[in-house]
Design a protein around this motif. Structure first.
Motif, short mmCIF file in Angstrom:
data_model
loop_
_atom_site.label_atom_id
_atom_site.label_comp_id
_atom_site.label_asym_id
_atom_site.label_seq_id
_atom_site.Cartn_x
_atom_site.Cartn_y
_atom_site.Cartn_z
N ASP A 317 -7.37 1.13 -8.22
CA ASP A 317 -7.50 1.01 -9.66
C ASP A 317 -8.74 0.15 -9.92
O ASP A 317 -8.74 -1.05 -9.65
CB ASP A 317 -6.25 0.36 -10.26
N THR A 320 -8.21 -3.15 -11.99
CA THR A 320 -7.43 -4.29 -11.47
C THR A 320 -7.66 -4.55 -9.99
O THR A 320 -7.31 -5.63 -9.50
CB THR A 320 -5.93 -4.05 -11.70
N GLU A 322 -6.02 -3.05 -7.74
CA GLU A 322 -4.76 -2.76 -7.07
C GLU A 322 -4.80 -1.38 -6.42
O GLU A 322 -5.56 -0.50 -6.83
CB GLU A 322 -3.60 -2.80 -8.07
N ARG A 341 2.43 0.14 -7.01
CA ARG A 341 1.18 -0.64 -7.14
C ARG A 341 1.24 -1.77 -6.13
O ARG A 341 2.23 -2.52 -6.06
CB ARG A 341 0.99 -1.19 -8.56
N ILE A 342 0.21 -1.91 -5.32
CA ILE A 342 0.16 -2.93 -4.27
C ILE A 342 -1.07 -3.81 -4.49
O ILE A 342 -2.18 -3.30 -4.66
CB ILE A 342 0.11 -2.28 -2.88
N GLN A 343 -0.84 -5.10 -4.48
CA GLN A 343 -1.93 -6.05 -4.67
C GLN A 343 -2.80 -6.13 -3.40
O GLN A 343 -2.30 -5.95 -2.29
CB GLN A 343 -1.37 -7.44 -4.98
N PRO A 344 -4.10 -6.41 -3.54
CA PRO A 344 -4.94 -6.64 -2.36
C PRO A 344 -4.35 -7.76 -1.49
O PRO A 344 -3.99 -8.82 -2.00
CB PRO A 344 -6.29 -7.05 -2.96
N GLU A 346 -1.48 -7.59 0.01
CA GLU A 346 -0.03 -7.47 0.06
C GLU A 346 0.38 -6.41 1.08
O GLU A 346 -0.14 -5.29 1.05
CB GLU A 346 0.52 -7.11 -1.31
N GLY A 350 -2.21 -3.37 1.61
CA GLY A 350 -3.05 -4.31 0.87
C GLY A 350 -4.01 -5.07 1.78
O GLY A 350 -5.13 -5.40 1.39
N GLN A 354 -8.10 -5.04 1.64
CA GLN A 354 -8.85 -6.30 1.58
C GLN A 354 -9.87 -6.40 2.70
O GLN A 354 -11.03 -6.78 2.48
CB GLN A 354 -7.86 -7.47 1.64
#
Length: 611
Positions: A317, A320, A322, A341-344, A346, A350, A354
């Motif tokens: 995305d 964001t 994500e 949705r997965i955070q960098p 995570e 993720g 990263q």
């Protein structure tokens, strides 16, 4: 054939006698490839003889030596016969295209060239070339495995007991032991051909003894003393003839390497088919999500990979950063929810987003932070997807059986396959942007900028469809041509800003009073047209006209001030008064003029006798 790796830059030779054409094609391709040029067939042949060229864009119509002759010379030379050629020409006859493809060209492009089409076709053909080279490279690397077969020779009595065995046979059957147990040779052999024909191995042995005919080159497996199966090729010949057969001679060889090579060749074919299928999907009209689901299906049907039938594609995305779950296969509902949705940083996906580096885990460990009840242990292959600018587009997550590791061949194939995902994503996103742009352009071309209503062009297109429907259903249509009474004084007194706001309020008020099947269009100034679809009689148009007059006699509020206007309406009917919208509009305008003559704020129906 030179092996191409993912980061290598392909060399494209553009052959055209017109420098401007070379400049156009070169400009389309130079950012992604190494581009060289030749202005004649002779120069092209000289170029390919002195340097490596991966793809040739060859003009057909050239003086002295045309493209077909150049192509034939290329194919006649073993050093250049494998170079892929795309013909480029202004000719577009089917016979001309068939001629080029019949000669062996990989594609055919007509002038004037379309930049998007040229880049896509060149990209796809070079990817196929790369996949073919990779398959051939793997084949060549393993060619050395095949060595001259070591043959075992055993003599048997008529009962199948081993009477003698050479050292090679002893090694193959008994791991080199000089003494071997008293075993029945035929009971330890399973013939592939016997199984395919519904027979037993004993049937084939007995046929040799009974008919006295040799059995040559049979493939099968022999069970060794330790229980392992050894693939062999076996020939059996009788000793003696007829009733005098006293035994059998068996010659067998270890074909383990041959079987591995056959499997390798099969794997290469399957891999090439999978990559070709993936590239072909780029030209199919599929949404991006479905396109990515198909890509997952393709890689999971590659039979020689040890993948589980589970995986996902996540896209970045851009707003964001994500990871957004874009496509998945066999994710249970809870996992779909947790991984939406997965955070960098995570979980494993993720972390790859990263670090932007491929990650393999053979089992679920503490880094696998997203877990759910009933989740089974598994291995993970997670690889980032990059565009041509090395910008991260997303990641692909594939599942392996727990505590298993991909082979070198699997590693190479999966990495290559996933690298093509960027082509899918970029192509589909470009199509989406083009689709949105086309919709915007269509809307601007068919709608009034001020009110957002359909304009004259859309009115004409709509009328053709609605008139055709009315003809089929034996119904009528009404054309209501109206303008606003006392609009000009308001526009002149208060200014165009007030006038524009009044027109917008009129459009909204009238639109809300119409049926969904009716069309309201602004054709200029304070003039509007309504097409009433599928009416039974003129009475329906009269009712709407009376309703509109009452509606527009109500005051309009413009910046706190009440403004009073009205409307005058002219009516014509399809098909009674005409078959075409221009004629019906003219007749409705004539009826409108009669209203103006008699005091406005009323309606009039067109009458041929009144003109």
């Amino acid at each position: 054939m030179t092996m191409r790796y993912l980061n290598d830059k392909f060399t494209i030779l553009i052959v055209d006698d017109l420098p401007d054409n070379i400049k156009i094609l070169g400009g389309m391709l130079k950012n992604d490839y190494s581009v060289i040029a030749a202005t004649s067939g002779a120069e092209a042949l000289e170029r390919v003889s002195s340097m490596t060229v991966d793809l040739i864009l060859l003009d057909v119509m050239m003086p002295e030596m045309d493209g077909y002759e150049v192509y034939q010379k290329l194919k006649a030379n073993p050093a250049t016969s494998d170079i892929a050629v795309i013909f480029v020409t202004t000719k577009n006859e089917v016979d001309d295209e068939a001629k080029g493809l019949a000669l062996g060209a990989v594609d055919y492009i007509t002038k004037p060239v379309n930049q998007h089409l040229v880049r896509l076709r060149v990209h796809n053909h070079l990817k196929i070339i790369q996949a073919t080279q990779m398959a051939q490279h793997l084949l060549n690397e393993n060619q050395a495995i095949l060595q001259g077969a070591n043959e075992g020779i055993a003599s048997l009595n008529i009962h199948g007991n081993i009477q003698s065995l050479n050292p090679v046979g002893a090694r193959l059957l008994f791991h080199g032991e000089e003494r071997w147990p008293d075993v029945l040779f035929q009971e330890r052999v399973v013939f592939c051909s016997a199984l395919e024909n519904g027979k037993t191995s004993s049937d084939l042995w007995n046929a040799v003894l009974r008919e006295g005919k040799s059995l040559m080159g049979q493939e099968g497996n022999i069970k060794r003393l330790d229980g392992s199966l050894l693939p062999i090729e076996l020939s059996i010949s009788p000793i003696g003839t007829g009733s005098e057969i006293t035994g059998l001679v068996c010659i067998f060889r270890d074909i383990t390497n041959r079987k591995k090579q056959q499997q390798l060749e099969m794997n290469c074919q399957i891999s090439s088919i999978a990559i070709s299928a993936l590239m072909e999907t780029t030209v199919e009209a599929l949404p991006l999500q479905r396109q990515l689901e198909v890509a997952l299906d393709i890689i999971m049907t590659v039979s020689w990979l040890s993948l589980l039938e589970k995986g996902a594609v996540f896209l970045i995305d851009e707003a964001t950063g994500e990871l957004v779950l874009a496509a998945q296969k066999n994710f249970p509902p809870l996992q779909q929810q947790q991984c939406a949705r997965i955070q960098p940083g995570e979980c494993l996906c993720g972390q790859v987003a990263q670090s932007q580096k491929t990650l393999f885990k053979s089992c679920v460990d503490h880094q696998h932070t997203i877990q759910f009840p009933g989740m089974e242990d598994h291995g993970h292959w997670i690889q980032p997807i990059f565009n041509a600018k090395k910008e991260l587009l997303g990641i692909v997550a594939l599942y392996f059986p727990a505590h298993s590791y991909p082979s070198q061949e699997e590693d190479s194939f999966i990495s290559t396959f996933i690298s093509y995902f960027s082509t899918l994503i970029n192509h589909r996103r470009m199509e989406q942007k083009m689709g949105v742009l086309q919709q915007q352009m269509y809307h601007l071309a068919h709608h009034d900028k001020l009110t957002g209503l359909p304009n004259r062009r859309m009115l004409e297109e709509f009328s053709k469809k609605i008139f055709a429907t009315a003809t089929r259903n034996n119904t009528q249509c009404a054309i209501l041509y109206f303008d606003l009474d006392r609009f000009k004084p308001i526009n002149d007194t208060f200014g165009h800003e007030y006038g524009d706001r009044l027109l917008q309020q009129v459009a909204n008020r009238v639109q809300e009073s119409l049926r969904k099947s009716d069309l309201l269009a602004r054709i200029g100034g304070d003039e509007f047209i309504i097409i009433m679809a599928g009416i039974q009689s003129v009475h329906n148009a009269v009712q709407l006209s009376e309703k509109m007059i009452a509606l527009l006699n109500q005051p309009f509020n413009l910046k706190g001030q009440d403004c009073h206007i009205g409307c005058s309406i002219g009516i014509s009917l399809f098909p009674d008064h005409g078959q075409e919208i221009e004629i019906l509009m003219k007749q409705a305008d004539q009826a409108l003029y009669k209203v103006k003559e008699h005091g406005r704020n009323h309606f009039s129906i067109f009458s041929p006798t009144a003109t």
